[in-house]
Design a protein around this motif. Structure first.
Motif, PDB file in Angstrom:
ATOM      1  N   ARG A 187       2.174  -5.901   7.869  1.00  0.00           N
ATOM      2  CA  ARG A 187       3.031  -4.948   8.587  1.00  0.00           C
ATOM      3  C   ARG A 187       3.060  -5.260  10.092  1.00  0.00           C
ATOM      4  O   ARG A 187       4.114  -5.185  10.721  1.00  0.00           O
ATOM      5  CB  ARG A 187       2.539  -3.516   8.330  1.00  0.00           C
ATOM      6  N   HIS A 230     -11.641   3.601   5.460  1.00  0.00           N
ATOM      7  CA  HIS A 230     -12.071   3.350   4.080  1.00  0.00           C
ATOM      8  C   HIS A 230     -13.424   2.643   4.005  1.00  0.00           C
ATOM      9  O   HIS A 230     -13.951   2.474   2.921  1.00  0.00           O
ATOM     10  CB  HIS A 230     -11.035   2.495   3.342  1.00  0.00           C
ATOM     11  N   TYR A 259       3.341   2.057   1.791  1.00  0.00           N
ATOM     12  CA  TYR A 259       3.791   2.540   3.108  1.00  0.00           C
ATOM     13  C   TYR A 259       5.303   2.822   3.136  1.00  0.00           C
ATOM     14  O   TYR A 259       6.116   1.983   2.807  1.00  0.00           O
ATOM     15  CB  TYR A 259       3.447   1.506   4.187  1.00  0.00           C
ATOM     16  N   HIS A 303      -2.809  -9.403  -1.219  1.00  0.00           N
ATOM     17  CA  HIS A 303      -2.180  -9.255   0.102  1.00  0.00           C
ATOM     18  C   HIS A 303      -2.196 -10.585   0.857  1.00  0.00           C
ATOM     19  O   HIS A 303      -1.219 -10.979   1.498  1.00  0.00           O
ATOM     20  CB  HIS A 303      -2.919  -8.210   0.939  1.00  0.00           C
ATOM     21  N   GLU A 318       0.820  -1.211   0.000  1.00  0.00           N
ATOM     22  CA  GLU A 318       0.000   0.000   0.000  1.00  0.00           C
ATOM     23  C   GLU A 318       0.857   1.264   0.000  1.00  0.00           C
ATOM     24  O   GLU A 318       0.449   2.302   0.512  1.00  0.00           O
ATOM     25  CB  GLU A 318      -0.938   0.007   1.223  1.00  0.00           C
ATOM     26  N   TYR A 327      -6.007  -1.053  11.543  1.00  0.00           N
ATOM     27  CA  TYR A 327      -5.249   0.181  11.280  1.00  0.00           C
ATOM     28  C   TYR A 327      -5.599   0.698   9.897  1.00  0.00           C
ATOM     29  O   TYR A 327      -5.387  -0.008   8.905  1.00  0.00           O
ATOM     30  CB  TYR A 327      -3.743  -0.111  11.288  1.00  0.00           C
ATOM     31  N   SER A 328      -6.114   1.914   9.813  1.00  0.00           N
ATOM     32  CA  SER A 328      -6.421   2.528   8.508  1.00  0.00           C
ATOM     33  C   SER A 328      -7.352   1.667   7.682  1.00  0.00           C
ATOM     34  O   SER A 328      -7.143   1.505   6.476  1.00  0.00           O
ATOM     35  CB  SER A 328      -5.151   2.758   7.681  1.00  0.00           C
ATOM     36  N   ASP A 364      -7.776  -9.723   4.824  1.00  0.00           N
ATOM     37  CA  ASP A 364      -7.843  -8.535   3.980  1.00  0.00           C
ATOM     38  C   ASP A 364      -8.816  -8.833   2.842  1.00  0.00           C
ATOM     39  O   ASP A 364      -9.015  -9.981   2.450  1.00  0.00           O
ATOM     40  CB  ASP A 364      -6.453  -8.175   3.420  1.00  0.00           C
ATOM     41  N   ILE A 365      -9.378  -7.763   2.319  1.00  0.00           N
ATOM     42  CA  ILE A 365     -10.306  -7.897   1.199  1.00  0.00           C
ATOM     43  C   ILE A 365      -9.533  -8.125  -0.106  1.00  0.00           C
ATOM     44  O   ILE A 365     -10.079  -8.622  -1.084  1.00  0.00           O
ATOM     45  CB  ILE A 365     -11.164  -6.614   1.147  1.00  0.00           C
ATOM     46  N   ALA A 372      -3.196  -6.057   5.083  1.00  0.00           N
ATOM     47  CA  ALA A 372      -2.327  -5.840   3.910  1.00  0.00           C
ATOM     48  C   ALA A 372      -1.261  -6.944   3.868  1.00  0.00           C
ATOM     49  O   ALA A 372      -1.562  -8.105   4.140  1.00  0.00           O
ATOM     50  CB  ALA A 372      -1.747  -4.428   3.905  1.00  0.00           C
ATOM     51  N   ASN A 381     -11.270 -11.800   3.316  1.00  0.00           N
ATOM     52  CA  ASN A 381     -12.666 -11.603   3.732  1.00  0.00           C
ATOM     53  C   ASN A 381     -13.436 -10.902   2.627  1.00  0.00           C
ATOM     54  O   ASN A 381     -12.863 -10.244   1.761  1.00  0.00           O
ATOM     55  CB  ASN A 381     -12.755 -10.835   5.057  1.00  0.00           C
ATOM     56  N   PHE A 420      -7.349  -7.023  11.180  1.00  0.00           N
ATOM     57  CA  PHE A 420      -8.380  -6.894  10.141  1.00  0.00           C
ATOM     58  C   PHE A 420      -7.884  -5.856   9.128  1.00  0.00           C
ATOM     59  O   PHE A 420      -7.590  -4.725   9.504  1.00  0.00           O
ATOM     60  CB  PHE A 420      -9.676  -6.463  10.830  1.00  0.00           C
ATOM     61  N   GLY A 421      -7.775  -6.240   7.846  1.00  0.00           N
ATOM     62  CA  GLY A 421      -7.194  -5.339   6.836  1.00  0.00           C
ATOM     63  C   GLY A 421      -5.685  -5.301   6.990  1.00  0.00           C
ATOM     64  O   GLY A 421      -5.060  -4.239   7.032  1.00  0.00           O
TER      65      GLY A 421
HETATM   66  C1  LIG Z   1      -4.361   1.786   4.236  1.00  0.00           C
HETATM   67  S1  LIG Z   1      -4.214   0.068   4.169  1.00  0.00           S
HETATM   68  C2  LIG Z   1      -3.665  -0.351   5.820  1.00  0.00           C
HETATM   69  C3  LIG Z   1      -2.978  -1.692   5.870  1.00  0.00           C
HETATM   70  C4  LIG Z   1      -2.575  -2.193   7.246  1.00  0.00           C
HETATM   71  N1  LIG Z   1      -3.694  -2.200   8.164  1.00  0.00           N
HETATM   72  C5  LIG Z   1      -1.427  -1.397   7.823  1.00  0.00           C
HETATM   73  O1  LIG Z   1      -1.651  -0.599   8.748  1.00  0.00           O
HETATM   74  O2  LIG Z   1      -0.305  -1.549   7.344  1.00  0.00           O
HETATM   75  C6  LIG Z   1      -5.915  -0.451   4.184  1.00  0.00           C
HETATM   76  C7  LIG Z   1      -6.072  -1.954   4.051  1.00  0.00           C
HETATM   77  O3  LIG Z   1      -7.426  -2.295   4.363  1.00  0.00           O
HETATM   78  C8  LIG Z   1      -7.901  -3.205   3.393  1.00  0.00           C
HETATM   79  N2  LIG Z   1      -9.363  -3.086   3.381  1.00  0.00           N
HETATM   80  C9  LIG Z   1     -10.144  -2.067   2.941  1.00  0.00           C
HETATM   81  N3  LIG Z   1     -11.445  -2.342   3.126  1.00  0.00           N
HETATM   82  C10 LIG Z   1     -11.489  -3.580   3.731  1.00  0.00           C
HETATM   83  C11 LIG Z   1     -12.545  -4.430   4.180  1.00  0.00           C
HETATM   84  N4  LIG Z   1     -13.821  -4.096   4.059  1.00  0.00           N
HETATM   85  N5  LIG Z   1     -12.214  -5.613   4.738  1.00  0.00           N
HETATM   86  C12 LIG Z   1     -10.909  -5.972   4.871  1.00  0.00           C
HETATM   87  N6  LIG Z   1      -9.884  -5.229   4.450  1.00  0.00           N
HETATM   88  C13 LIG Z   1     -10.168  -4.051   3.884  1.00  0.00           C
HETATM   89  C14 LIG Z   1      -7.199  -2.803   2.109  1.00  0.00           C
HETATM   90  O4  LIG Z   1      -7.184  -3.848   1.162  1.00  0.00           O
HETATM   91  C15 LIG Z   1      -5.799  -2.461   2.643  1.00  0.00           C
HETATM   92  O5  LIG Z   1      -4.963  -3.578   2.698  1.00  0.00           O
END
Ligand SMILES: C[S@@+](CC[C@H](N)C(=O)[O-])C[C@H]1O[C@@H](n2cnc3c(N)ncnc32)[C@H](O)[C@@H]1O
Length: 286
Positions: free
Chosen positions: A105, A169, A63, A128, A61, A164-165, A123-124, A102, A145, A99-100
């Motif tokens: 990290r 979204h 980072y 990843h 992403e 995180y982050s 992750d969606i 990526a 997921n 959850f999410g």
């Molecule tokens: C900005 S990145 C942050 C990644 C990680 N959490 C980190 O801090 O390094 C957002 C992540 O959330 C995932 N994402 C977005 N919507 C999601 C959902 N509904 N369910 C699971 N993952 C999701 C994206 O695919 C992405 O990998």
């Protein structure tokens, strides 16, 4: 894109990736322009233990750009913060979901530094998930997921969940996701969720990663005052092109306090923790 955003982000790319990787974190220290930032982080033993490859910038992403050591160290630092919070609130961490996640990290540090914790990531984004399952320690279980809130985990499984982050979204199904995270947490388990709020939006200046995207949003003047104030409980800024879809969600803090407390006890709210987002720590009632 056919206008179906859920398909776009969940199936994002059927292409296969060759997944070239970067060498382990230790090799990147000298070249890292922010290496001094991590002087207070006691990372020496951790970096020697972590012999696993790092994802390329494009596979994480974006980072930390080309500062690969900083990418690795930020995950270690966030992991320490999570474990400190758990200790502060007297929660023993036996099992954890990011959850999410990526390309791992945070979970890489649980897998390497805390192998006693049963660690999951999801992750969606299928790519990843594949990256993690190919390159991270085999004790970590990472699954994809759906955009519809459902996790393939039993009730009352986890002591800790982080996001995180991610809620930054999620513009649809926010409360269903909260319910789903609540379901998989054990009673007393905690959820660590970072969010954008009206306060982060007001604090934002040109040094923030999101600044340009907000300032240049086509509906900026319609949705935001010159000092970045918005009307209502939630602001969603959508970015749609023919080939991509993304959104940023900003909550009014009072909305989070009023509504998220219906699902969880709110243990803590920290403004700008980490730097560009606010943190909310929630607990499933014991
Ligand atoms: C900005 S990145 C942050 C990644 C990680 N959490 C980190 O801090 O390094 C957002 C992540 O959330 C995932 N994402 C977005 N919507 C999601 C959902 N509904 N369910 C699971 N993952 C999701 C994206 O695919 C992405 O990998």
């Amino acid at each position: 894109m056919d206008g179906n955003w859920e398909n776009f982000i969940s199936l994002n790319s059927h292409e296969e990736s060759t997944f070239e990787t970067l060498p382990a974190a230790a090799t990147h220290y000298e070249a890292d322009q922010w290496k001094r930032t991590w002087e207070k982080l006691d990372f020496q033993d951790a970096v020697e233990r972590d012999v696993f490859p790092l994802p390329r910038t494009a596979d994480r992403e974006g980072y930390y750009g080309e500062n690969h050591f900083s990418y690795w160290a930020s995950g270690l630092s966030d992991t320490k913060d999570l474990l400190d919070a758990a200790q502060l609130h007297d929660v023993e961490i036996e099992s954890y979901l990011d959850f999410g996640c990526a390309s791992g990290r945070l979970i890489r540090h649980f897998g390497v530094q805390h192998p006693d914790v049963q660690t999951y990531g999801c992750d969606i984004n299928r790519l990843h998930v594949e990256w993690c399952n190919r390159f991270l320690p085999s004790s970590i279980k990472v699954f994809q997921n759906h955009s519809i809130p459902t996790l393939p985990l039993p009730d009352n499984t986890l002591s800790l969940v982080s996001a995180y982050s991610v809620f930054t979204h999620i513009e649809a199904f926010e409360t269903s996701w909260l319910m789903e995270l609540r379901r998989v947490l054990k009673p007393g388990g905690i959820a660590w969720i970072t969010v954008h709020t009206d306060a982060t939006l007001k604090a934002m200046d040109e040094k923030w990663p999101l600044y340009r995207a907000v300032q240049r949003h086509p509906k900026r003047s319609e949705l935001l005052s010159p000092s970045n104030e918005f009307v209502g409980d939630r602001l969603v800024l959508r970015y749609k092109t023919d080939t991509s879809y993304s959104s940023n969600v900003f909550y009014r803090k009072e909305y989070l306090e009023r509504n998220w407390s219906r699902f969880f006890d709110i243990l803590d709210f920290r403004h700008r923790f980490p730097r560009f987002q606010d943190l909310i720590i929630l607990q499933k009632s014991k």
